[in-house]
Scaffold this motif. Sequence first.
Motif, mmCIF file in Angstrom:
data_model
loop_
_atom_site.group_PDB
_atom_site.id
_atom_site.type_symbol
_atom_site.label_atom_id
_atom_site.label_comp_id
_atom_site.label_asym_id
_atom_site.label_seq_id
_atom_site.Cartn_x
_atom_site.Cartn_y
_atom_site.Cartn_z
ATOM 1 N N SER A 46 17.369 -25.471 -6.763
ATOM 2 C CA SER A 46 17.615 -26.852 -6.989
ATOM 3 C C SER A 46 17.539 -27.337 -8.510
ATOM 4 O O SER A 46 17.799 -28.412 -8.722
ATOM 5 N N SER A 47 16.793 -26.363 -9.334
ATOM 6 C CA SER A 47 16.726 -26.738 -10.745
ATOM 7 C C SER A 47 17.486 -25.973 -11.731
ATOM 8 O O SER A 47 16.975 -25.966 -12.797
ATOM 9 N N GLY A 48 18.430 -25.298 -11.049
ATOM 10 C CA GLY A 48 19.317 -24.493 -11.822
ATOM 11 C C GLY A 48 20.256 -25.078 -12.630
ATOM 12 O O GLY A 48 20.452 -26.305 -12.709
ATOM 13 N N THR A 49 20.825 -24.434 -13.526
ATOM 14 C CA THR A 49 22.003 -24.664 -14.536
ATOM 15 C C THR A 49 23.168 -25.583 -13.654
ATOM 16 O O THR A 49 23.945 -26.330 -14.345
ATOM 17 N N LEU A 50 23.396 -24.819 -12.557
ATOM 18 C CA LEU A 50 24.469 -25.329 -11.697
ATOM 19 C C LEU A 50 23.853 -25.706 -10.245
ATOM 20 O O LEU A 50 23.202 -25.008 -9.773
ATOM 21 N N ARG A 51 23.980 -27.151 -9.884
ATOM 22 C CA ARG A 51 23.336 -27.363 -8.740
ATOM 23 C C ARG A 51 24.169 -28.664 -8.162
ATOM 24 O O ARG A 51 25.000 -29.292 -8.820
ATOM 25 N N ALA A 52 23.900 -29.072 -6.866
ATOM 26 C CA ALA A 52 24.641 -29.999 -6.037
ATOM 27 C C ALA A 52 24.005 -31.356 -6.368
ATOM 28 O O ALA A 52 22.631 -31.235 -6.293
ATOM 29 N N SER A 53 24.739 -32.535 -6.523
ATOM 30 C CA SER A 53 23.950 -33.967 -6.320
ATOM 31 C C SER A 53 23.513 -34.127 -5.078
ATOM 32 O O SER A 53 24.045 -33.905 -4.025
ATOM 33 N N PRO A 54 22.288 -34.375 -4.873
ATOM 34 C CA PRO A 54 21.656 -34.811 -3.810
ATOM 35 C C PRO A 54 22.182 -36.247 -3.070
ATOM 36 O O PRO A 54 22.485 -37.045 -3.781
ATOM 37 N N LEU A 55 22.100 -35.796 -1.742
ATOM 38 C CA LEU A 55 22.460 -37.191 -1.031
ATOM 39 C C LEU A 55 21.315 -38.143 -0.903
ATOM 40 O O LEU A 55 20.159 -37.683 -0.604
#
Length: 563
Positions: free
Chosen positions: A360-369
């Motif tokens: 969740s804190s990586g360089t690649l992450r998904a936008s949270p809903l």
Amino acid sequence: MGLRHRARPRAVKTFAELFETLDGENSTNAKSAALRAHFASASPEDAAWALYFLAGERLPSPVSGRTLRAWAGEAAGIPAWLVEESYAQIGDQAETVTLLLPDPVDPPVVTLSEIVTRHLRPLSGGTPAEQSRLIRRAWAELGRTDRFVFNKLLAGSFRVGVQKTLVTKALAEVAGLEPAVMAARLTGRIEPTPEFFQKLLRPENESDEEPRPLPFFLASPLAGDPSELGPKTEWTAEWKYDGIRAQLLKSQGEVWLWSRGGEPVTTAFPELAQAGNRLPEGTVLDGEILVWTPGNDQPSPFGDLQQRLNRKTAPAALRSRFPAVFVAYDLLRLHRADLRGKPQSERRAELEKLAAPWPSSGTLRASPLLEGNWEELAALRRQSRERGVEGLMLKHRDATYASGRVKGGWFKWKVDPLSLDFVMTFAQAGHGRRAGLHTDYTFALWQAGELVTVTKAYSGLSDAEIQQVERFVRKNTLDTFGPVRRLTPTLVCEIGFEGVTQSPRHKSGFALRFPRILRLREDKPAAEADTVDHLRALARQSGFEAGATGSPAFRQQWLFPDP
């Protein structure tokens, strides 16, 4: 104005004739027909250059506007002051220069590629004397409309009243392709070469999966209350980040990063390219590039991201100080399968599956809903500035991923602007359709008993209000400096803005992000306008104060230090 209302030719043979038709025609169908005729009949070399300029690309301008106008005055035997007055009245430099020059005698018919190769490209790197000689030769040889086109390109500006979508559609019809396919081929850098143009016209096949970005879907501003959109259950909500919109692609074994402006930025953000290696082949992610320091619960301000922009490479020290992340909020392709026609809810589900292994804190992450009803989301929106975001994004669960700005699927629900009352101190003449009107304004705030410049603004007024301000400008001019007028400081305007940045260029120490005029404050005397201290306090109240984010870079960029 002489060049804008000439009789149009019956057939579109040269680019000059195409330009006349596009510039003088109001009918979209007529413009589209002219574009199709030109792309179908022009040589690949001419068609490539026409596409290049009509799509908004430009060549570097080798000569300043003032120098060009001075040379035109010399060539026409007209004093400099009259040239400048003509420019102020016409508002278009290319048109001014073209009208002032004497008409050529029996000029030859030339192609656009000849204008570029014979008259424009030789100017690069030349001395002022050489450039003057070449430009005067072009003026002497070119017909009036060709000269107008040359002057437009020379100034680095080429607006002719057609949108890129219309050009795309016309080119798609010439090639016998769907507009979406042509839009995808035109996304990214356009090369003005015959090979590039001919490649655009090829039949649709697997080569359309080459590593180029797909057309971006753009959100519409939310004008009213979100409850007017219908039940909240039909919509998803995310933060609207203040970064750079981009697409991350994994194709043909390589990772590519493209900005929304069509620029490849892979080498500027190597950490994002490295993170993209974990993606499956044939993946396209839509998202936001941000600077996000590890351990922080929110992104750094846009000012930190600016340290990474406009660079071909990023040294290790810069990456360490301003670490970039890619926040993905849509999945457009997966394993080469195009998902854009699927509903938003299905694309989101596929994105969450893909992102499940990502930290969740990586360089690649998904936008949270974001969860909650409309009232709860409104409360979150009010916290936007404290969280370092611009507001919320609202997306209908059934929305497909369209090309361009298609209203109804995505809305940006931005935080209300900050605002203060400023005094107008200068006004400058506009250009184009606003030629002859003073529409670029300078505004100041009070500090220690004097007005100090803070910002310029030129948008936000209606046509009627522009005329009202124009009357004020002409009655309250204290001095003139070319197209600029210094004004009696009595007119107060409420200026809205998105944020405050430190600015050593301004005496106030501040500059505003995205300033625009909200309303005229005729009810308020200038003495009651706001102060620089008010601006500082407003910044602090909005979260741009020491300790608000725990980030020294945030405080340095967004809050001018106390004296």
